[in-house]
Design a protein around this motif. Structure first.
Motif, PDB file in Angstrom:
ATOM      1  N   PRO A  78     -18.072  43.825  38.795  1.00  0.00           N
ATOM      2  CA  PRO A  78     -17.589  42.878  38.102  1.00  0.00           C
ATOM      3  C   PRO A  78     -16.155  42.595  38.296  1.00  0.00           C
ATOM      4  CG  PRO A  78     -17.588  44.666  36.581  1.00  0.00           C
ATOM      5  CD  PRO A  78     -18.473  45.098  37.959  1.00  0.00           C
ATOM      6  N   MET A  79     -15.377  43.262  39.247  1.00  0.00           N
ATOM      7  CA  MET A  79     -14.168  43.041  39.797  1.00  0.00           C
ATOM      8  C   MET A  79     -13.992  42.003  40.600  1.00  0.00           C
ATOM      9  SD  MET A  79     -11.092  43.895  39.630  1.00  0.00           S
ATOM     10  CE  MET A  79     -11.037  45.297  38.526  1.00  0.00           C
ATOM     11  N   TYR A  80     -15.138  41.626  41.464  1.00  0.00           N
ATOM     12  CA  TYR A  80     -15.189  40.340  42.217  1.00  0.00           C
ATOM     13  C   TYR A  80     -14.783  38.912  41.296  1.00  0.00           C
ATOM     14  CZ  TYR A  80     -16.859  43.382  45.769  1.00  0.00           C
ATOM     15  OH  TYR A  80     -17.083  44.518  46.780  1.00  0.00           O
ATOM     16  N   LEU A  81     -15.251  39.040  39.986  1.00  0.00           N
ATOM     17  CA  LEU A  81     -15.141  38.020  38.937  1.00  0.00           C
ATOM     18  C   LEU A  81     -13.654  37.762  38.891  1.00  0.00           C
ATOM     19  CD1 LEU A  81     -17.959  38.431  36.390  1.00  0.00           C
ATOM     20  CD2 LEU A  81     -17.814  36.982  38.488  1.00  0.00           C
ATOM     21  N   VAL A 128     -12.661  35.040  30.829  1.00  0.00           N
ATOM     22  CA  VAL A 128     -13.899  35.744  31.026  1.00  0.00           C
ATOM     23  C   VAL A 128     -14.259  36.331  29.939  1.00  0.00           C
ATOM     24  CG1 VAL A 128     -14.716  37.844  32.447  1.00  0.00           C
ATOM     25  CG2 VAL A 128     -13.147  36.053  33.315  1.00  0.00           C
ATOM     26  N   TYR A 129     -15.664  36.075  29.473  1.00  0.00           N
ATOM     27  CA  TYR A 129     -16.229  36.724  28.422  1.00  0.00           C
ATOM     28  C   TYR A 129     -17.457  38.069  28.834  1.00  0.00           C
ATOM     29  CZ  TYR A 129     -14.632  33.037  25.685  1.00  0.00           C
ATOM     30  OH  TYR A 129     -13.667  32.181  25.049  1.00  0.00           O
ATOM     31  N   ASP A 165     -10.053  27.243  34.667  1.00  0.00           N
ATOM     32  CA  ASP A 165     -10.434  26.605  33.471  1.00  0.00           C
ATOM     33  C   ASP A 165     -12.038  26.616  33.403  1.00  0.00           C
ATOM     34  OD1 ASP A 165      -8.010  25.790  32.637  1.00  0.00           O
ATOM     35  OD2 ASP A 165      -7.873  24.145  34.197  1.00  0.00           O
ATOM     36  N   LEU A 166     -12.755  27.629  34.280  1.00  0.00           N
ATOM     37  CA  LEU A 166     -14.211  27.706  34.412  1.00  0.00           C
ATOM     38  C   LEU A 166     -14.432  28.906  33.205  1.00  0.00           C
ATOM     39  CD1 LEU A 166     -16.873  27.522  35.799  1.00  0.00           C
ATOM     40  CD2 LEU A 166     -15.966  29.322  37.347  1.00  0.00           C
ATOM     41  N   LYS A 167     -15.484  28.653  32.326  1.00  0.00           N
ATOM     42  CA  LYS A 167     -15.791  29.671  31.354  1.00  0.00           C
ATOM     43  C   LYS A 167     -16.784  30.519  32.238  1.00  0.00           C
ATOM     44  CE  LYS A 167     -16.838  25.839  28.889  1.00  0.00           C
ATOM     45  NZ  LYS A 167     -17.277  25.098  27.672  1.00  0.00           N
ATOM     46  N   ILE A 168     -16.418  31.785  32.186  1.00  0.00           N
ATOM     47  CA  ILE A 168     -17.085  32.797  32.972  1.00  0.00           C
ATOM     48  C   ILE A 168     -17.823  33.834  32.045  1.00  0.00           C
ATOM     49  CG2 ILE A 168     -16.963  34.674  34.689  1.00  0.00           C
ATOM     50  CD1 ILE A 168     -14.518  33.066  35.713  1.00  0.00           C
ATOM     51  N   ILE A 169     -19.065  34.316  32.074  1.00  0.00           N
ATOM     52  CA  ILE A 169     -19.414  35.367  31.379  1.00  0.00           C
ATOM     53  C   ILE A 169     -20.166  36.452  32.567  1.00  0.00           C
ATOM     54  CG2 ILE A 169     -21.347  35.890  29.777  1.00  0.00           C
ATOM     55  CD1 ILE A 169     -21.495  33.320  28.845  1.00  0.00           C
ATOM     56  N   ALA A 170     -19.376  37.525  32.150  1.00  0.00           N
ATOM     57  CA  ALA A 170     -20.035  38.593  32.869  1.00  0.00           C
ATOM     58  C   ALA A 170     -21.105  39.533  31.924  1.00  0.00           C
ATOM     59  CB  ALA A 170     -18.730  39.817  33.216  1.00  0.00           C
ATOM     60  N   ALA A 171     -22.294  39.262  32.657  1.00  0.00           N
ATOM     61  CA  ALA A 171     -23.360  39.672  31.838  1.00  0.00           C
ATOM     62  C   ALA A 171     -23.833  41.321  32.126  1.00  0.00           C
ATOM     63  CB  ALA A 171     -24.759  38.992  32.299  1.00  0.00           C
ATOM     64  N   HIS A 172     -24.012  41.838  30.965  1.00  0.00           N
ATOM     65  CA  HIS A 172     -24.526  43.229  30.761  1.00  0.00           C
ATOM     66  C   HIS A 172     -23.329  44.159  30.885  1.00  0.00           C
ATOM     67  CE1 HIS A 172     -28.193  41.205  31.999  1.00  0.00           C
ATOM     68  NE2 HIS A 172     -27.858  41.236  33.271  1.00  0.00           N
TER      69      HIS A 172
END
Length: 291
Positions: A183-186, A221-222, A195-202
């Motif tokens: 997830p660090m790449y996110l 980031v969520y 302004d991009l809504k980002i979800i990190a899944a799992h």
């Protein structure tokens, strides 16, 4: 969709059964491997639910479901769904289904055009990326045109993170490389597209603290809690969900690999605060989806 009657929003469900094709490309063997990993007899027996069956399951429970396919044709050889068909079936069940799409970022400018068309013409609310399955690092500039389009259109980018059930236990992991889903790449994506809504899944095993750090540091980031039973969540994940990230955690099951019935039963027994549970189950997703 009557949000007053909806009791929860599952932010992470898969459209697994093909809408219009018979799978003869190795996909059935792949799904059988997934089913063994998750101890899901339906997958082993080749009885995965259709999108319509998924809608009925969620309707009975008054749970809204974000549903998407995964486009990994280039990396796996598995034919993808038509995103338009998923959107059309979701539209016919819009009392309970929320349509996301998936486009392999290797498709470049074609993918950028598809993003804009799907949002504008088919009501797509977000896009699922699976770096391990699609074979790319999320901060690869190759994908930036698609991120820009998603950001411009006000949609959501959902990224698989951490170890995956995809290929688990299969020879060579079915060629899937875990390194892509750190997830660090996110963090780079969140900086370059604020302004991009980002979800990190799992839960991001073995990089849980990296995921928490990115979500703490970047407002856009969520984290969704799909793919694991809550009884196996790392203690630090529950700790942050109960405190500093209480408004950034989202309920997700990973249907059909994990059912909401199983996830919610284990969630109720886990050490989440009572005033946090409604945020995770519905309110955080409702705010993110603007519903």
């Amino acid at each position: 969709m009557n949000m007053d009657e909806i009791v929860a929003i599952d932010i992470h469900t898969h459209a697994e059964e093909p809408c219009d094709t018979c799978r003869d490309d190795g996909y059935n063997e792949f799904q059988a491997g997934m089913a063994r990993y998750f101890k899901n007899p339906a997958g082993v027996e080749g009885m995965l639910p259709t999108i319509e069956q998924t809608a009925e399951y969620y309707r009975e429970r008054k749970i809204a479901a974000v549903i998407f396919p995964v486009d990994a044709e280039r990396e796996t050889g598995f034919r993808r769904y038509h995103n338009e068909e998923v959107a059309q079936i979701a539209a016919a069940n819009d009392d309970i289904l929320i349509p996301f799409a998936s486009i392999d970022p290797h498709k470049g400018k074609m993918g950028v055009r598809e993003v804009r068309r799907l949002v504008r013409d088919f009501g797509i609310k977000g896009f699922k990326f699976h770096p391990t399955f699609q074979g790319f690092y999320p901060n690869d500039r190759m994908a930036y045109g698609m991120y820009e389009a998603i950001q411009d259109e006000g949609a959501i980018a959902l990224f698989h993170t951490g170890q995956t059930g995809v290929g688990s236990g299969m020879r060579g992991g079915m060629g899937m490389r875990l390194k892509y889903s750190n997830p660090m790449y996110l963090d780079d994506v969140a900086v370059d597209f604020p302004d991009l809504k980002i979800i990190a899944a799992h839960p991001s095993f073995p990089w849980q603290e990296e995921a928490l750090s990115v979500a703490m540091h970047k407002p856009n980031v969520y984290i969704d809690l799909s793919g694991w039973s809550p009884k196996y969540f790392p203690k630090i994940l529950v700790q942050y969900a109960n405190s500093m990230l209480r408004k950034k955690m989202l309920f997700g099951s990973d249907w059909p690999a994990i059912t909401p019935d199983r996830w919610l039963s284990d969630f109720d027994k886990a050490e989440f605060k009572e005033d946090v549970k409604p945020l995770i189950l519905k309110e955080n997703a409702r705010r993110l989806l603007e519903m």
